[in-house]
Motif scaffolding. Sequence first.
Motif, PDB file in Angstrom:
ATOM      1  N   ALA A 282       9.737 -39.267  47.238  1.00 15.83           N
ATOM      2  CA  ALA A 282       8.689 -38.460  47.867  1.00 15.83           C
ATOM      3  C   ALA A 282       8.514 -38.822  49.341  1.00 15.83           C
ATOM      4  O   ALA A 282       8.313 -37.938  50.192  1.00 15.83           O
ATOM      5  CB  ALA A 282       7.368 -38.655  47.120  1.00 15.83           C
ATOM      6  N   GLU A 283       8.607 -40.101  49.641  1.00 13.72           N
ATOM      7  CA  GLU A 283       8.478 -40.548  51.031  1.00 13.72           C
ATOM      8  C   GLU A 283       9.629 -40.008  51.883  1.00 13.72           C
ATOM      9  O   GLU A 283       9.417 -39.531  53.006  1.00 13.72           O
ATOM     10  CB  GLU A 283       8.461 -42.075  51.079  1.00 13.72           C
ATOM     11  N   ARG A 284      10.843 -40.061  51.332  1.00 14.59           N
ATOM     12  CA  ARG A 284      11.988 -39.543  52.092  1.00 14.59           C
ATOM     13  C   ARG A 284      11.888 -38.030  52.257  1.00 14.59           C
ATOM     14  O   ARG A 284      12.228 -37.489  53.319  1.00 14.59           O
ATOM     15  CB  ARG A 284      13.291 -39.913  51.384  1.00 14.59           C
ATOM     16  N   LEU A 285      11.430 -37.332  51.219  1.00 12.44           N
ATOM     17  CA  LEU A 285      11.243 -35.886  51.311  1.00 12.44           C
ATOM     18  C   LEU A 285      10.228 -35.551  52.399  1.00 12.44           C
ATOM     19  O   LEU A 285      10.436 -34.599  53.171  1.00 12.44           O
ATOM     20  CB  LEU A 285      10.772 -35.332  49.964  1.00 12.44           C
ATOM     21  N   ALA A 286       9.155 -36.314  52.484  1.00 16.06           N
ATOM     22  CA  ALA A 286       8.148 -36.075  53.521  1.00 16.06           C
ATOM     23  C   ALA A 286       8.751 -36.245  54.911  1.00 16.06           C
ATOM     24  O   ALA A 286       8.440 -35.475  55.833  1.00 16.06           O
ATOM     25  CB  ALA A 286       6.967 -37.018  53.324  1.00 16.06           C
ATOM     26  N   GLU A 287       9.620 -37.238  55.059  1.00 13.70           N
ATOM     27  CA  GLU A 287      10.284 -37.441  56.352  1.00 13.70           C
ATOM     28  C   GLU A 287      11.190 -36.262  56.703  1.00 13.70           C
ATOM     29  O   GLU A 287      11.200 -35.790  57.839  1.00 13.70           O
ATOM     30  CB  GLU A 287      11.104 -38.727  56.315  1.00 13.70           C
ATOM     31  N   LEU A 288      11.938 -35.775  55.705  1.00 16.49           N
ATOM     32  CA  LEU A 288      12.836 -34.652  55.953  1.00 16.49           C
ATOM     33  C   LEU A 288      12.068 -33.371  56.248  1.00 16.49           C
ATOM     34  O   LEU A 288      12.556 -32.495  56.973  1.00 16.49           O
ATOM     35  CB  LEU A 288      13.736 -34.425  54.733  1.00 16.49           C
TER      36      LEU A 288
END
Length: 234
Positions: free
Chosen positions: A158-164
Amino acid sequence: MAYTIVNSYIPTSLHPLKAPYTMVPEYITIHNTYNDATAANEIAYMTRNTTVVGYHVAIDDKQAIQAIPFNRNAFHAGDGGKGNGNRKSIGIEICYSKSGGPKYIAAEENTVEYVAHVLKQYGWGIDRVKWHRDWSGKKCPHRIIDEGRTQSVKDRIAERLAELSNPLQQIAEDEREVDEMAEQLPQTQKDDMRALLKRAHNEKVFSVDHTSKVDTMTRGQATDLLISYVARTK
């Protein structure tokens, strides 16, 4: 982590066995392989065996190999011929889970990155990520479950998705990385780099003695030399 995406699709002649139905995916299902084979070997075994069991992608420490297109189903979730896991989810296998260790850690990190990109591609949220256990009750992905990390792995995705999904944040991070690469090395790293370069010159890995450059060397320049050193000493 850096990894290469490889498309190595099963022959269409195997679709009646391994991927008989068209699919509009709605979920991603994560598995652990429960062995220590590479992604390439996992795909090769799935392709040559005569069972209906299959999955879409295998991910190890170096590659994410897709074997079945996302518009075809795969029988990986154990919930029957009409279950949502088998008929509506993208099956992803994380390699090296039996023994764990650095290769598994890298494979899992690559999976976090890969899954985040697929979520972004489809405009999905983290609620679309499922474990094999969610569909059939099987203790899979076994290592993530045994280590009590089901929530933390989803949090990382979820954290990586938010960054993307936040390009301004990504640009800021990229700029920060560029700034860091332009910084000079701290003294302890200068000492280590000087010793490494001296040894590399003495062992004729480098024909030129680069030690005189260390005092003004940037992180980026040091990284370039380290990549060259590793490549030449394999």
